[in-house]
Scaffold this motif. Structure first.
Motif, PDB file in Angstrom:
ATOM      1  N   SER A 270      61.787  22.404 104.430  1.00  0.00           N
ATOM      2  CA  SER A 270      61.498  21.364 103.439  1.00  0.00           C
ATOM      3  C   SER A 270      60.019  21.001 103.445  1.00  0.00           C
ATOM      4  O   SER A 270      59.398  20.822 102.388  1.00  0.00           O
ATOM      5  CB  SER A 270      62.348  20.122 103.732  1.00  0.00           C
ATOM      6  N   SER A 271      59.415  20.883 104.636  1.00  0.00           N
ATOM      7  CA  SER A 271      57.988  20.557 104.733  1.00  0.00           C
ATOM      8  C   SER A 271      57.132  21.629 104.076  1.00  0.00           C
ATOM      9  O   SER A 271      56.171  21.324 103.360  1.00  0.00           O
ATOM     10  CB  SER A 271      57.581  20.387 106.205  1.00  0.00           C
ATOM     11  N   GLN A 272      57.471  22.899 104.313  1.00  0.00           N
ATOM     12  CA  GLN A 272      56.719  23.989 103.713  1.00  0.00           C
ATOM     13  C   GLN A 272      56.808  23.950 102.194  1.00  0.00           C
ATOM     14  O   GLN A 272      55.805  24.136 101.485  1.00  0.00           O
ATOM     15  CB  GLN A 272      57.239  25.330 104.237  1.00  0.00           C
ATOM     16  N   LEU A 273      57.999  23.691 101.667  1.00  0.00           N
ATOM     17  CA  LEU A 273      58.179  23.621 100.209  1.00  0.00           C
ATOM     18  C   LEU A 273      57.398  22.458  99.617  1.00  0.00           C
ATOM     19  O   LEU A 273      56.770  22.588  98.551  1.00  0.00           O
ATOM     20  CB  LEU A 273      59.666  23.487  99.883  1.00  0.00           C
ATOM     21  N   LEU A 274      57.426  21.307 100.306  1.00  0.00           N
ATOM     22  CA  LEU A 274      56.724  20.139  99.785  1.00  0.00           C
ATOM     23  C   LEU A 274      55.211  20.317  99.857  1.00  0.00           C
ATOM     24  O   LEU A 274      54.486  19.868  98.957  1.00  0.00           O
ATOM     25  CB  LEU A 274      57.148  18.889 100.565  1.00  0.00           C
ATOM     26  N   ARG A 275      54.733  20.980 100.920  1.00  0.00           N
ATOM     27  CA  ARG A 275      53.295  21.251 100.999  1.00  0.00           C
ATOM     28  C   ARG A 275      52.865  22.206  99.894  1.00  0.00           C
ATOM     29  O   ARG A 275      51.815  22.028  99.268  1.00  0.00           O
ATOM     30  CB  ARG A 275      52.944  21.818 102.376  1.00  0.00           C
ATOM     31  N   ALA A 276      53.680  23.220  99.644  1.00  0.00           N
ATOM     32  CA  ALA A 276      53.362  24.166  98.567  1.00  0.00           C
ATOM     33  C   ALA A 276      53.387  23.466  97.212  1.00  0.00           C
ATOM     34  O   ALA A 276      52.534  23.708  96.350  1.00  0.00           O
ATOM     35  CB  ALA A 276      54.360  25.321  98.589  1.00  0.00           C
ATOM     36  N   GLU A 277      54.359  22.591  97.023  1.00  0.00           N
ATOM     37  CA  GLU A 277      54.470  21.845  95.770  1.00  0.00           C
ATOM     38  C   GLU A 277      53.263  20.950  95.545  1.00  0.00           C
ATOM     39  O   GLU A 277      52.818  20.731  94.413  1.00  0.00           O
ATOM     40  CB  GLU A 277      55.752  21.005  95.823  1.00  0.00           C
TER      41      GLU A 277
END
Length: 208
Positions: free
Chosen positions: A191-198
């Protein structure tokens, strides 16, 4: 004298109306009680008990304890737990502190008005950035596990390993984490990786 009484009542009213008054009172009281009136718990992994009862102010429209109250009661119990086992004191000694970075909850059965319960808190383990704790809400009427909460308590200013080493005066290997907790940790990392990418942030920049 009357003016002083009116001013005191107005101040108390403003405190509870504008701030989360009971929470701001209960957490320091729980910490002071754990520090001054309860024995120190030497085993970091030992389960600790915190008693509670469902009050009218805890109820939702369905007349059982609302979901947010479980998190609040767990907050109070966790503060007492970390005080009694010495983690909060060690953090203070090391000039560090801790913040809640993630939580999850499973609600299995409602707690009803005036039902007594225990919050059974224990430290499950730690990694290089956080402590992982569990809170079990157990009804004292029949011993049923009504809710299960998990927490990632992120450490800032030092590392969990240094906190444990400060407490135990030696290097301690963290215990093996439960398999379901490992899945939750992996979910949080994804989830953290997705939110950082977003957000267009670099992968090297970490969440709390």
């Amino acid at each position: 004298m009357l003016g002083l009484l009116v001013a005191s009542l107005a101040l108390a009213l403003a405190f509870f109306a504008l701030l989360d008054g009971w929470y701001l009172v209960r957490v320091p009281c729980a910490v002071l009680r754990a520090r001054l009136l309860q024995p120190r718990v030497r085993d970091l992994l030992a389960e600790q008990l915190y008693a509670g009862r469902v009050l009218p102010s805890d109820l939702d429209l369905l007349l059982h304890m609302n979901n947010a109250r479980y998190l609040r009661e767990a907050d109070v119990a966790r503060a007492a737990h970390l005080t009694r086992c010495g983690v909060l004191g060690a953090l203070r000694d090391l000039g560090a502190h801790t913040v809640l970075a993630a939580s999850c909850a499973r609600y299995r059965r409602s707690l009803r008005l005036f039902e007594p319960f225990e919050v059974r808190t224990r430290l499950l383990g730690w990694d290089d950035r956080a402590f992982y704790l569990e809170a079990r809400f157990v009804s004292l009427r029949d011993g049923f596990l009504c809710a299960l909460l998990r927490f990632r308590q992120h450490v800032l200013g030092t590392s969990p390993d240094r906190v444990v080493q400060h407490l135990c005066k030696r290097r301690v290997e963290p215990p093996e984490l439960p398999e379901d907790l490992k899945h939750w940790i992996a979910y949080n990392e994804t989830s953290s990786q997705l939110l950082r990418a977003e957000s267009g942030l670099s992968d090297t920049r970490k969440d709390q």
